[in-house]
Scaffold this motif. Structure first.
Motif, PDB file in Angstrom:
ATOM      1  N   ASP A   6      68.309   7.278 -64.077  1.00 22.75           N
ATOM      2  CA  ASP A   6      68.905   6.442 -64.865  1.00 22.75           C
ATOM      3  C   ASP A   6      68.345   5.053 -65.060  1.00 22.75           C
ATOM      4  N   ARG A   7      67.559   4.857 -63.812  1.00 26.04           N
ATOM      5  CA  ARG A   7      67.086   3.397 -63.715  1.00 26.04           C
ATOM      6  C   ARG A   7      65.957   3.445 -62.854  1.00 26.04           C
ATOM      7  N   GLY A  47      65.487   5.321 -58.370  1.00 27.76           N
ATOM      8  CA  GLY A  47      66.403   4.105 -58.540  1.00 27.76           C
ATOM      9  C   GLY A  47      67.359   4.020 -57.591  1.00 27.76           C
ATOM     10  N   PRO A  62      66.718  -3.955 -61.325  1.00 26.45           N
ATOM     11  CA  PRO A  62      67.028  -2.560 -61.842  1.00 26.45           C
ATOM     12  C   PRO A  62      66.529  -2.640 -63.359  1.00 26.45           C
ATOM     13  N   GLU A  64      67.151  -0.160 -66.866  1.00 29.41           N
ATOM     14  CA  GLU A  64      67.917   1.061 -67.205  1.00 29.41           C
ATOM     15  C   GLU A  64      66.694   1.904 -68.054  1.00 29.41           C
ATOM     16  N   CYS A  65      66.796   3.148 -67.779  1.00 32.02           N
ATOM     17  CA  CYS A  65      65.624   4.010 -68.579  1.00 32.02           C
ATOM     18  C   CYS A  65      66.328   5.407 -69.074  1.00 32.02           C
TER      19      CYS A  65
END
Ligand code: SF4
Ligand code: SF4
Length: 65
Positions: A6-7, A47, A62, A64-65
């Motif tokens: 997610d990150r 992450g 961080p 977000e991806c």
């Protein structure tokens, strides 16, 4: 193939002091210091954020991806 995360982390190159602390603590080999250039391998980063907590100058954040 790496699991979807997610990150990941991003480095502020103006702030980074090239101390290598993030390279030492990353258990996934996702950070590499090449002379005065910190490279983050987005495929390897899980992450986990250990490097973010470790960086003495707050150069890692961080994303977000
Ligand atoms: S977030 Fe975790 S896996 Fe990603 S570069 Fe930092 S220590 Fe390594
Ligand atoms: S721990 Fe911070 S200052 Fe040190 S190399 Fe990593 S990003 Fe740069």
């Amino acid at each position: 193939m790496a699991e979807k995360v997610d990150r990941i982390v991003s480095v502020n190159r103006y702030r980074c002091a090239y101390c290598g602390a993030c390279v030492a603590v990353c258990n996934f080999g996702a950070t590499e210091l090449i002379e005065t250039y910190l490279v983050i391998d987005e495929q390897k980063c899980t992450g986990c954020m250990i490097c973010v907590k470790t960086c003495p100058v707050g150069a890692l954040t961080p994303v977000e991806c």
